[in-house]
Enzyme design. Structure first.
Site, PDB file in Angstrom:
ATOM      1  N   ILE A 712      -4.880  11.757   8.003  1.00 15.94           N
ATOM      2  CA  ILE A 712      -4.325  11.224   9.263  1.00 15.94           C
ATOM      3  C   ILE A 712      -3.354  10.079   9.034  1.00 15.94           C
ATOM      4  O   ILE A 712      -2.600   9.717   9.942  1.00 15.94           O
ATOM      5  CB  ILE A 712      -5.445  10.754  10.216  1.00 15.94           C
ATOM      6  CG1 ILE A 712      -6.334   9.700   9.541  1.00 15.94           C
ATOM      7  CG2 ILE A 712      -6.266  11.920  10.701  1.00 15.94           C
ATOM      8  CD1 ILE A 712      -7.400   9.118  10.469  1.00 15.94           C
ATOM      9  N   GLY A 715      -0.682   4.995   3.545  1.00 22.20           N
ATOM     10  CA  GLY A 715      -0.154   3.636   3.499  1.00 22.20           C
ATOM     11  C   GLY A 715       0.105   3.181   2.087  1.00 22.20           C
ATOM     12  O   GLY A 715       0.004   3.959   1.128  1.00 22.20           O
ATOM     13  N   GLY A 716       0.415   1.884   1.965  1.00 21.35           N
ATOM     14  CA  GLY A 716       0.763   1.342   0.669  1.00 21.35           C
ATOM     15  C   GLY A 716      -0.399   1.308  -0.296  1.00 21.35           C
ATOM     16  O   GLY A 716      -0.213   1.318  -1.506  1.00 21.35           O
ATOM     17  N   SER A 717      -1.636   1.262   0.238  1.00 23.61           N
ATOM     18  CA  SER A 717      -2.784   1.157  -0.652  1.00 23.61           C
ATOM     19  C   SER A 717      -3.576   2.451  -0.762  1.00 23.61           C
ATOM     20  O   SER A 717      -4.461   2.552  -1.599  1.00 23.61           O
ATOM     21  CB  SER A 717      -3.720   0.035  -0.184  1.00 23.61           C
ATOM     22  OG  SER A 717      -4.129   0.263   1.149  1.00 23.61           O
ATOM     23  N   GLY A 718      -3.283   3.441   0.075  1.00 24.06           N
ATOM     24  CA  GLY A 718      -4.016   4.687  -0.039  1.00 24.06           C
ATOM     25  C   GLY A 718      -3.817   5.608   1.144  1.00 24.06           C
ATOM     26  O   GLY A 718      -2.906   5.424   1.954  1.00 24.06           O
ATOM     27  N   VAL A 720      -5.757   7.878   4.418  1.00 25.57           N
ATOM     28  CA  VAL A 720      -6.885   7.815   5.330  1.00 25.57           C
ATOM     29  C   VAL A 720      -7.149   9.217   5.877  1.00 25.57           C
ATOM     30  O   VAL A 720      -6.220   9.914   6.312  1.00 25.57           O
ATOM     31  CB  VAL A 720      -6.620   6.832   6.491  1.00 25.57           C
ATOM     32  CG1 VAL A 720      -7.832   6.778   7.419  1.00 25.57           C
ATOM     33  CG2 VAL A 720      -6.306   5.440   5.946  1.00 25.57           C
ATOM     34  N   LYS A 734     -11.024   6.063   3.784  1.00 23.50           N
ATOM     35  CA  LYS A 734      -9.812   5.604   3.109  1.00 23.50           C
ATOM     36  C   LYS A 734      -9.996   5.759   1.603  1.00 23.50           C
ATOM     37  O   LYS A 734     -10.878   5.152   1.003  1.00 23.50           O
ATOM     38  CB  LYS A 734      -9.526   4.144   3.446  1.00 23.50           C
ATOM     39  CG  LYS A 734      -8.277   3.598   2.752  1.00 23.50           C
ATOM     40  CD  LYS A 734      -8.000   2.167   3.192  1.00 23.50           C
ATOM     41  CE  LYS A 734      -6.758   1.634   2.502  1.00 23.50           C
ATOM     42  NZ  LYS A 734      -6.465   0.239   2.913  1.00 23.50           N
ATOM     43  N   ASP A 833      -1.786  -9.503   5.631  1.00 22.77           N
ATOM     44  CA  ASP A 833      -0.983  -8.332   5.987  1.00 22.77           C
ATOM     45  C   ASP A 833      -1.187  -7.993   7.464  1.00 22.77           C
ATOM     46  O   ASP A 833      -1.454  -6.855   7.827  1.00 22.77           O
ATOM     47  CB  ASP A 833      -1.353  -7.145   5.096  1.00 22.77           C
ATOM     48  CG  ASP A 833      -0.280  -6.042   5.129  1.00 22.77           C
ATOM     49  OD1 ASP A 833       0.850  -6.329   5.570  1.00 22.77           O
ATOM     50  OD2 ASP A 833      -0.583  -4.909   4.735  1.00 22.77           O
TER      51      ASP A 833
END
Length: 1004
Positions: A712, A715-718, A720, A734, A833
């Site tokens: 769905i 993002g920058g870290s992973g 979801v 996530k 953030d």
């Protein structure tokens, strides 16, 4: 007038000499009439002007100007705020500071030709100030419009203000550049204050033309990077040069030494480079020099001997090296701040001769040698911080001789010897941090019990002896940190009267005996650590009501006996429990399953019985070992809790074989469909799993959903995923980018686990479960139905969120969540953030702050240093100071939240092609404000005018009139949050207060 005033008086005197009796009386009355009629007419005309301005351009809600009436005796000279000349009775001054008046700029006041002073400061005046309107006031000596709500471009000076000496437009919302006319139309100007606006452009060189200036204060604006004018030294009468946070680059000009009248020099929080100029030694009148928060380098010049008026010197947070010059320490300074540099060598001995020194901060340098022996003998030191150096030797015995020392910070050095007995008389102390040294001996008894002491940190030394009963006098103590010493004897019961204690760390000493049972009276306790002592006795049982806020309990490495109280399971926020290496017996209470533990360890005790199902997991094995009496149905290496019968063995064997075949078949199918490729190289034994809530699922239920069909968001870290569990529960999973992409992935994972695992707030997303292996990191959250605020505002759901009440609800909730992180977490947490994509919305559009991959506690900031090795935050939300300091504070979150508020009001992204090249939402809003022409009329809204709102407000909202007033309040809050100077931004707690006050129709 036919006659001048003096001629009229002479005329009357002639009548007095020539006349007598009734004839004299008649003639004298005629004389008085001739004299006063023109003045009466002039005063009446001025009164009419004043009343017209009041009725057409101002509102006076507090009735402060209610006595402005023509019928008043001696009007208008008797009116409030009006001052007339004693000789001529002409109106010369209108002063209404802090009167609470509303309206636009009342330029018609200046139609009174005799007016010389106009003070409208600290009110609610708004709209623009046009050049034409300002030109009416060119006869003034003093003009103060500060602390109002004016918007638009800084007005041009189209005529000479020949006699103006004070011009104050500070603390408004003016935009645009400083016009060249300011350098040429103000020949007598002495005070120019433009600070705390939204001015852009560079700091103009023509400022140096204003050679009569005594005060120049233009800081806290949005200036582009620019140097100080090279010829700033032309302003030889300047007394106050106040430029903090002004985006100044380059070097400090040598000509600054020509400012011999200067008393205050503040160039802090800029991007200055190069050396401190030697010409600074010529500032013979200077009282304060503030150079902190720059990139200055080189040695501090030894040129201060003649600066006999200097009281405060601050060059902290730079890159200075070399030794501290003796010409500086030999002055009668009250404060000296040189912390956070690379200074080396010994602290000059002459510093001890200073009779005025109250604050000395030299922490985080490379200083070495002994402290001057006589420090404190001649001056009443209030704060002394030399932590984070290489200092050694004994502590100065007279440091608190004057009984004024409140803050003593010496940690992370090599000090040795004992604490001087004289320190036991230092009753003024409120904070002591002397950990990680080589201090030894017995601490003076009174040193433990100062009545105002709120923090005592003496860990990691070689102190010995017992904690004396005098500790009971420290009733304000919140942190009691004495770990890693050689203290012995019992933990004194007197500690129980310290009702404000939040953190107690007695670990790794030689304490013995039972823990005082009265410690359950410490109702504010957050952390209790007594590991590594010789504590005996049993764990208290009445804990649930006693420690409602306890998060960490470590009793490991002692000789504690008895059973584990089931009441431990009732501690509502306990996340860390370590009872290992004791003599505990009995079973592990099932009640502990209620806890959401990040750390659980009961190993190496004498526990027995069945391992509770919630702990009967592979990742708990190491936390249970060393208890030979424990058993488990299938957890190895623990023995089975049931006796095995031969038939059962056969049946189990058959079932095991079938299970093996089934597992192999399933693995083949799953690997073929690439659903479990992350487990190819690692087995479950390498997984680490932690749950934070009572769960009805395990890792297998979750991992099956990690495929593209359930993705769905990315993002920058992973990535979801959405997972629907067997019981119908929906969760968000996530999966962080794989560890082989760099060390950042692991940092992000443990940051989120550490942060969210101990947070309990309705406006912060709940972390349910974490699972990590060598090649993957997974976090499971509550599922938030409506996605992120960014999706709703800017994505396909943009039609959902149209009305203002929902937007305000989101603003308030997000502010409360951030305020909780900043002010209620111990230690405080910086999100780092904050953005609309990290504010999730549930089915009722209640916000939940999420994505803590970059979160960092302020405690860690202090321990590790706050500079970042990678960008913290997202483009468009990053506070401007981060670009040149690479440092993050809670005020960085405040700036980012201000951008979110602007998003809610405008419906636009932080960076949008609509704004134009190299512009973000903050710059766009300020430029729109500058383009609004002057508004007129008595009914015009003040501060933020409707035309301004019409140009920036999201057209999808269609707010009512009352909602428009609320939007103005929120916009004012947003503008405060995005101030370029961090010090000017409100705290998040203050932001919540301002938003709660949305019923006001105006806001400053």
């Amino acid at each position: 007038m036919v006659f001048g005033f003096e001629h009229k008086m002479n005329f009357c005197c002639l009548y007095e000499k020539r006349s007598s009796g009734i004839l004299f009386l008649i003639e004298f009355l005629l004389c008085i009439t001739v004299i006063t009629t023109p003045f009466t007419t002039a005063l009446r005309r001025d009164a009419v002007v004043l009343l017209q301005v009041k009725s057409s351009q101002l509102q006076d809600p507090d009735g402060r100007l209610s006595d402005w009436k023509l019928s008043a005796p001696n009007s208008p000279c008797s009116w409030t705020a009006i001052l007339c000349d004693n000789k001529t009775n002409a109106v010369v001054s209108i002063q209404v500071p802090s009167f609470g008046i509303l309206g636009n700029f009342p330029s018609d006041f200046c139609r009174i030709q005799t007016l010389r002073t106009l003070d409208l400061s600290d009110n609610y005046l708004g709209g623009t100030v046009s050049s034409e309107a300002l030109s009416l006031c060119s006869q003034l000596n003093f003009l103060n419009l500060s602390s109002n709500l004016f918007v638009g471009n800084l007005p041009e000076l189209r005529t000479a203000f020949a006699d103006l000496t004070t011009f104050d437009l500070s603390l408004n919302n003016f935009t645009g550049e400083i016009h060249r006319s300011y350098g040429f139309q103000l020949p007598k100007l002495q005070v120019l204050r433009l600070l705390s606006n939204f001015l852009n452009g560079s700091i103009p060189g023509f400022i140096s033309n204003l050679t009569e200036l005594t005060r120049l204060e233009i800081a806290s604006n949005l200036f582009s990077p620019s140097p100080l004018p090279a010829d700033i030294g032309r302003l030889t009468k300047l007394e106050n040069l106040w430029f903090p946070g002004s985006n100044i680059t380059g070097v400090i000009p040598e000509s600054i030494g020509n400012l011999t009248s200067l008393t205050n020099l503040d160039l802090s929080y800029n991007s200055l480079t190069g050396k401190i100029p030697e010409s600074l030694g010529s500032l013979s009148s200077v009282v304060q020099i503030e150079l902190y928060g720059n990139n200055l380098s080189g040695e501090i010049p030894d040129v201060f001997a003649n600066l006999t008026s200097l009281v405060n010197f601050d060059a902290s947070q730079n890159n200075l090296n070399g030794k501290i010059p003796e010409s500086l320490t030999g002055l009668a300074l009250e404060t000296l701040n040189l912390n956070d540099n690379n200074l080396e060598g010994a602290i000059p001995q002459n510093l001890a001769l200073n009779e005025k020194l109250s604050l000395l901060r030299l922490f985080n340098n490379r200083l070495s040698g002994h402290l001057p022996e006589n420090l404190g003998m001649n001056s009443g030191l209030n704060e002394f911080d030399v932590s984070g150096n290489f200092l050694d030797g004994p502590l100065p015995p007279n440091l608190c001789l004057k009984k004024q020392l409140e803050i003593l910070i010496l940690f992370n050095n090599n000090f040795s010897g004992s604490i001087p007995d004289s320190y036991g008389e230092c009753s003024s102390l409120t904070r002591v941090r002397i950990s990680n040294n080589k201090l030894s001996g017995v601490i003076p008894p009174n040193f433990w019990g100062f009545s105002g002491l709120d923090m005592l940190e003496i860990s990691k030394n070689n102190f010995e002896g017992v904690i004396p009963p005098t500790v009971s006098n420290a009733r304000e103590l919140t942190e009691f940190l004495v770990a890693d010493n050689n203290f012995n004897g019992p933990v004194p019961g007197e500690i129980c009267v310290l009702e404000k204690l939040a953190v107690v760390d007695l670990s790794r000493n030689q304490f013995s005996g039972d823990l005082p049972s009265c410690m359950t009276k410490l109702s504010k306790l957050l952390k209790l650590d007594v590991q590594g002592n010789h504590i005996t006795g049993q764990i208290p049982t009445d804990l649930t009501a006693a420690w409602p806020d306890l998060t960490d309990l470590d009793l490991s490495g002692n000789q504690i006996s008895g059973t584990i109280p089931s009441e431990l399971g009732g501690l509502p926020v306990l996340t860390y429990l370590d009872l290992s290496d004791n003599l505990l017996t009995g079973v592990i209470p099932d009640n502990l399953s209620k806890l959401k533990l990040n750390k659980f360890n009961v190993s190496n005790n004498r526990l027995e019985g069945r391992v509770p199902p919630s702990f009967d997991k592979g990742w708990f094995v190491s936390s249970l070992l060393g208890n030979p009496g424990l058993c488990s149905p299938d957890l190895k290496p623990f023995p089975s809790c049931n006796k095995r019968r031969a038939t059962s063995m056969i049946l189990v064997g058959i079932l095991s074989g079938l299970s093996a075949i089934l597992v192999i078949s399933l693995l083949w199918l799953v690997i073929k469909s690439r659903k479990l490729n992350l487990f190819r190289s690692k087995s479950k034994r390498s997984w680490k799993m932690t749950s934070f809530q009572r769960l009805w699922f395990n890792q297998d239920d979750i991992l099956a959903f990690l495929n593209k069909d359930n993705l769905i968001a990315t993002g920058g870290s992973g990535q979801v995923y959405r997972a629907v569990l067997k019981n119908g529960q929906i969760v968000a999973v996530k999966r962080l980018w794989e560890a082989n992409r760099g060390p950042e992935s692991e940092e992000v994972f443990y940051s989120e686990v550490e942060t969210l695992g101990r947070i309990r707030h309705d406006c912060i997303v709940k972390l349910l479960f974490s699972c990590s292996g060598a090649d993957f990191r997974v976090l499971v959250y509550e599922f938030v139905e409506n996605g992120s605020l960014g999706d709703v505002l800017h994505g396909e759901k943009g039609g959902v969120l149209l009305d203002w009440p929902r937007r305000f609800k989101i603003a308030m909730g997000a502010a409360q969540g951030l305020a909780y992180l900043h002010h209620d977490c111990v230690p405080a947490i910086i999100h780092r953030d904050v953005k609309s994509n990290n504010i999730l919305l549930d089915e009722e559009f209640r916000p939940k702050v999420a994505d803590f991959g970059l979160a960092k506690s302020l405690l860690k900031d202090m321990e590790e240093g706050s500079e970042m090795s990678k960008v913290a935050g997202s483009y468009g939300y990053i506070a401007p100071e981060y670009g040149y300091t690479m440092k993050i504070t809670e005020k960085s979150d405040v700036y980012s939240f201000g951008v979110v508020l602007l998003e809610l009001i405008t419906g636009k992204r932080p960076v949008d092609p609509y704004f134009g090249e190299s512009k973000d939402i903050v710059k766009w809003v300020t430029e729109v404000a500058s383009s609004i022409p002057e508004q007129g009329g008595a009914n015009e809204s003040v501060g933020i005018c409707d035309e301004f709102l019409d140009q920036i407000i999201d057209p999808r909202m269609k707010p009512s009139t009352s909602e428009m007033q609320e939007i103005k309040v929120v916009l004012n809050v947003a503008l405060q949050c995005v101030s370029s100077l961090p010090l000017s931004r409100p705290s998040m707690r203050r932001v919540v207060e301002l938003l709660k006050d949305k019923s006001r129709t105006r806001s400053k």
